[in-house]
Structure formats: structure tokens, C-alpha cells
Motif scaffolding. Structure first.
Motif, PDB file in Angstrom:
ATOM      1  N   THR A   1      -1.615  15.159   6.462  1.00 36.41           N
ATOM      2  CA  THR A   1      -0.196  15.268   6.123  1.00 36.41           C
ATOM      3  C   THR A   1       0.550  14.171   6.872  1.00 36.41           C
ATOM      4  OG1 THR A   1       0.293  16.816   7.932  1.00 36.41           O
ATOM      5  CG2 THR A   1      -0.306  17.766   5.777  1.00 36.41           C
TER       6      THR A   1
ATOM      7  N   TYR B   1       7.887  12.046   5.483  1.00 35.35           N
ATOM      8  CA  TYR B   1       8.584  10.994   4.736  1.00 35.35           C
ATOM      9  C   TYR B   1       9.040   9.884   5.694  1.00 35.35           C
ATOM     10  CZ  TYR B   1       9.178  14.834   1.319  1.00 35.35           C
ATOM     11  OH  TYR B   1       8.991  15.877   0.452  1.00 35.35           O
TER      12      TYR B   1
ATOM     13  N   VAL C   1       6.258   7.613   6.764  1.00 34.14           N
ATOM     14  CA  VAL C   1       5.884   6.712   5.675  1.00 34.14           C
ATOM     15  C   VAL C   1       6.815   5.511   5.631  1.00 34.14           C
ATOM     16  CG1 VAL C   1       5.793   6.472   3.154  1.00 34.14           C
ATOM     17  CG2 VAL C   1       4.757   8.466   4.251  1.00 34.14           C
TER      18      VAL C   1
ATOM     19  N   VAL D   1       2.516  14.197   1.590  1.00 31.29           N
ATOM     20  CA  VAL D   1       3.719  13.660   2.225  1.00 31.29           C
ATOM     21  C   VAL D   1       4.814  14.703   2.065  1.00 31.29           C
ATOM     22  CG1 VAL D   1       5.378  11.776   2.282  1.00 31.29           C
ATOM     23  CG2 VAL D   1       3.011  11.319   1.590  1.00 31.29           C
TER      24      VAL D   1
END
Length: 248
Positions: free
Chosen positions: A193, A196, A199, A246
Motif C-alpha cells: 500500500t 496518494y 506517490v 494507493v
């Protein structure tokens, strides 16, 4: 073509009941280097059918990079707006190819374009698209958002939110999100996992920044998995398989 009958299938055993599948145009070209590779398109269509047979309502967005890539066209001197519109038309061609493959398998499909072209597909009307999903038709959204400067990643996230999808499935060539390119680095580590914000901060390349921000703002999870793994799409819906999620 067989007669269409509304028979909702049971979805109690699956992780998500309505999903968006986002794939690149390059995923359809196989080893050709360009265009559509019919056996590859058929293989992906069978993957979609296997999930559809579970009773899952499926939206799709397919890129156009196997036919034309707007950014590269702009980089070669073409005006960006024109290049992006050409890329949008390429996504319509891919969507029609996937529709033909799915309907040959008996899966009723609608291509819905953000740029009106009534002779070949439907214009985008949100309520009509939702009704298609409720009737267990696969909806392939084409022509991006209908606007230049927006990628098909952003279009997929936008349509997923509009259709009240429970997750975006991003089909790639690897089985998740890694801290570095797993093709180039043997010590690359896969995330189970990732947030956001990570990322975006680490530039992990899942989707473009606008798409990630839109998913974050609407708490829409993104499942990154390998489209090349047979049964991978169905496996994740059944609670199995290898992937990265995500989320917030």
C-alpha cells in the motif's frame, strides 16, 4: 448477437461491485510496436469478461499511445492542442476495437465519447452511462475529457468519480508500484500500500499528478496490477493476487 437480457448477477463475493479499468494504448499493441494486435486485444477482452461474469459493473478508459501520442507530437513541433485532439481520436479507435472484441465474446458494450461522433458511438451523458452500467453493459469512455492538456489518466479518474466507481484498476506491465524501476534495478521494492501523497512526493509514476490529486480528494483507491498476469484482474476482485493499493 444474442438477445440482451437484464439479469443482475450476484456480487456479494467480490471486493468491488463497480470499477474503472484503465489501460494504456500500448497494452493493445502486443509485440508489434504500434497499432492493435488482435490476439492481445482478445486476451484483454477475455480478462474483462471473466470479471464481468462475476457480476462486477465495469467502466474502461484506454489510452491512445499505440496510435498517436499528443505530447510527442507537440514535442516534434505540432501545436499541443491539435496533437492532443489527435490523441483523443486514437482512443476512440482503441475503444471501438475493444468493443468489437468484447461483443464477440457476448459482452454487451457501449463506447461513449467525450467528443460527439454519433455515427460510431454515443455522446457522454452521465445518467445514460450509469443506466448502461446498471444493465450490466461494459462502458468504454473514449476521447479523454474532450479537452486538450488532460491525460487519459485524468479522464479515467474523472469518469470513475462520476460513475461512483469503488476503485480504479490501473493495468500495467508490472505487478504493482515499486520504489524504483524493477526492470532496471534488481533491488526494487514493491509497495503493498502507498499513500496518494507519497506517490506525488516520490514521483512514483502511478498516474499523472492531476489524476492522483483527483483520486485523493474523492478518496478513490487505485489498484495497480499486472495486466500481463493471466487471471490477475479477476483474482484481485476475488481477494487474491499481487498488487499495490494507493489510498489515503
Amino acid at each position: 448477437m444474442p438477445q440482451e437480457i437484464e439479469t443482475p448477477a450476484a456480487t456479494s463475493a467480490v471486493a468491488y461491485k463497480r470499477v474503472m479499468l484503465k489501460i494504456s494504448g500500448e497494452a493493445l499493441m502486443g509485440d508489434q510496436g504500434f497499432g492493435l494486435h488482435p490476439p492481445t486485444v482478445e486476451r484483454i477482452a477475455k480478462e474483462v469478461k471473466s470479471v464481468h461474469d462475476m457480476g462486477v459493473e465495469i467502466c474502461m478508459v484506454i489510452g491512445g499511445g499505440n496510435i498517436f501520442r499528443g505530447l510527442s507530437g507537440a514535442a516534434q513541433g505540432m501545436e499541443r492542442t491539435t496533437a492532443d485532439y489527435m490523441g483523443m481520436l486514437a482512443t476512440v479507435m482503441n475503444a471501438l476495437g475493444m468493443q468489437a472484441a468484447l461483443e464477440s465474446l457476448g459482452v454487451f458494450t457501449r463506447v461513449i465519447s467525450a467528443i460527439p461522433m454519433d455515427q460510431v458511438c454515443e455522446p457522454y451523458i452521465r445518467r445514460r452511462a450509469v443506466r448502461h452500467l446498471e444493465k450490466k453493459r461494459v462502458c468504454i469512455f473514449a476521447a479523454g475529457t474532450g479537452n486538450p492538456y488532460f491525460t487519459t489518466d485524468t479522464a479515467a479518474t474523472l469518469r470513475a468519480n462520476e460513475m461512483a466507481c469503488e476503485a480504479i484498476f490501473k493495468g500495467t506491465k508490472v505487478d504493482g508500484v515499486y520504489d524504483k524501476d524493477p526492470v532496471k534495478f534488481d533491488d526494487a521494492k514493491r509497495y503493498d500500500t502507498v499513500s496518494y501523497d507519497d506517490v506525488l512526493a516520490k514521483r512514483l509514476g502511478v498516474m499523472d499528478a492531476s489524476a492522483i490529486a483527483l483520486a485523493r480528494d474523492n478518496s478513490l483507491p487505485i489498484i495497480v496490477f499486472s495486466l500481463d498476469e493471466p487471471g490477475g484482474f479477476r483474482g484481485i476482485l476475488a481477494g487474491e493476487g499481487t498488487y499495490t493499493k494507493v489510498q489515503g
